[in-house]
Scaffold this motif. Sequence first.
Motif, short mmCIF file in Angstrom:
data_model
loop_
_atom_site.label_atom_id
_atom_site.label_comp_id
_atom_site.label_asym_id
_atom_site.label_seq_id
_atom_site.Cartn_x
_atom_site.Cartn_y
_atom_site.Cartn_z
N PHE A 28 0.84 -1.19 0.00
CA PHE A 28 0.00 0.00 0.00
C PHE A 28 0.88 1.25 0.00
O PHE A 28 2.00 1.25 0.50
N TYR B 185 0.24 5.36 1.23
CA TYR B 185 -0.63 6.34 1.87
C TYR B 185 0.07 7.69 1.85
O TYR B 185 1.29 7.78 1.88
N GLN C 226 0.08 11.55 3.81
CA GLN C 226 -0.34 12.28 5.01
C GLN C 226 -0.01 13.75 4.85
O GLN C 226 1.16 14.12 4.70
N ASN D 67 -0.62 17.28 10.08
CA ASN D 67 -1.59 17.11 11.18
C ASN D 67 -2.92 16.52 10.74
O ASN D 67 -3.96 16.82 11.31
N ARG D 68 -2.85 15.67 9.76
CA ARG D 68 -4.07 15.02 9.30
C ARG D 68 -3.85 13.52 9.24
O ARG D 68 -2.73 13.03 9.24
N GLY D 69 -4.94 12.79 9.16
CA GLY D 69 -4.83 11.34 9.05
C GLY D 69 -4.32 10.93 7.68
O GLY D 69 -4.15 11.75 6.79
N LEU D 70 -4.07 9.66 7.55
CA LEU D 70 -3.55 9.15 6.29
C LEU D 70 -4.65 8.98 5.26
O LEU D 70 -5.78 8.62 5.60
N PHE E 244 -5.53 6.98 1.66
CA PHE E 244 -5.16 5.85 0.82
C PHE E 244 -4.88 6.34 -0.60
O PHE E 244 -5.65 7.11 -1.17
N LYS F 213 -3.08 0.36 -3.90
CA LYS F 213 -2.66 -0.90 -3.29
C LYS F 213 -2.37 -1.92 -4.37
O LYS F 213 -2.87 -1.85 -5.49
N LEU G 93 3.82 13.88 3.25
CA LEU G 93 4.58 12.73 3.76
C LEU G 93 3.95 11.47 3.21
O LEU G 93 2.74 11.28 3.31
N PHE H 58 3.82 7.27 2.95
CA PHE H 58 4.13 6.04 3.67
C PHE H 58 3.84 4.84 2.79
O PHE H 58 2.76 4.71 2.22
N PHE I 191 4.38 -0.25 8.49
CA PHE I 191 4.62 0.96 7.72
C PHE I 191 6.10 1.28 7.67
O PHE I 191 6.84 1.06 8.63
N GLY I 192 6.52 1.85 6.55
CA GLY I 192 7.84 2.45 6.48
C GLY I 192 7.85 3.73 7.29
O GLY I 192 6.82 4.19 7.78
N LYS I 193 9.03 4.31 7.44
CA LYS I 193 9.16 5.50 8.30
C LYS I 193 8.67 6.76 7.62
O LYS I 193 8.56 7.81 8.26
N GLY I 194 8.37 6.66 6.33
CA GLY I 194 7.85 7.81 5.61
C GLY I 194 8.91 8.57 4.85
O GLY I 194 10.07 8.61 5.24
N GLY J 251 7.95 6.27 11.57
CA GLY J 251 6.78 5.75 10.87
C GLY J 251 5.69 5.34 11.83
O GLY J 251 5.78 5.55 13.04
N PHE K 227 1.34 11.18 17.58
CA PHE K 227 0.13 11.35 16.77
C PHE K 227 -0.55 9.99 16.68
O PHE K 227 0.03 9.04 16.18
N LEU L 254 -3.57 7.49 15.47
CA LEU L 254 -4.50 7.31 14.38
C LEU L 254 -5.33 6.05 14.58
O LEU L 254 -4.79 4.98 14.84
N GLY M 210 -8.79 7.71 10.62
CA GLY M 210 -9.36 8.89 11.23
C GLY M 210 -8.44 10.08 11.04
O GLY M 210 -7.33 9.95 10.50
N SER M 211 -8.90 11.22 11.49
CA SER M 211 -8.13 12.45 11.28
C SER M 211 -6.97 12.59 12.26
O SER M 211 -6.13 13.46 12.11
#
Lengths: 114, 111
Positions: free
Chosen positions: A34, A36, A38, A41-44, A46, A49, A88, A90, A104-107, B43, B88, B90, B103-104
């Motif tokens: 996958f 993703y 980001q 300050n927000r969620g991931l 998609f 995949k 960012l 991932f 997950f990778g570190k980004g 990560g 953070f 999630l 989620g946010s």
Amino acid sequence: AQSVAQPEDQVNVAEGNPLTVKCTYSVSGNPYLFWYVQYPNRGLQFLLKYITGDNLVKGSYGFEAEFNKSQTSFHLKKPSALVSDSALYFCAVGYGGSQGNLIFGKGTKLSVKP
Amino acid sequence: SQTIHQWPATLVQPVGSPLSLECTVEGTSNPNLYWYRQAAGRGLQLLFYSVGIGQISSEVPQNLSASRPQDRQFILSSKKLLLSDSGFYLCAWEKRSGGYTFGSGTRLTVV
């Protein structure tokens, strides 16, 4: 052991140029892969995949990724970068025969300059 | 429509205080739910996942716990926060078609 590597902490590209964000993985069995994104300050969100089938996967916002089994890679690509792509990114791999548990990778921070 | 709600968005808590973060999903039943933490410069780390009411699996032993009191509710808790709990957080819901909806997020700062 299962693992995901994103070798670059940051990728800088000029707007309009192609971009690549690298990802390699190590997993027993068939991988579920996958990407993703980001935003601050927000969620991931998609992007795309790979489960099975065509090695070239197309996703949201013009992104695509190519699954390369021999190189155990799943690099994210886009033909022409936009400033708004700066975020960012991932890479993640599912393991245990299920898509449920992800590592997950570190980004990688992508910076697109005008 | 299928949505996931997570709150609060930001939280500043003193060391030793309790924590409760809530995540709820709508538009689906019996979802697989997950809590992840993203520490600064690192990560995502899977903390807990749940495949049903009262079913919690912990990936990493630590100062946190999780509960699933209802089908669409997933709670992350701590009795006494540590400085290292800052990060953070999630919540994520595993879609049947594959992949996650996140989620946010909650930005937790322990001071």
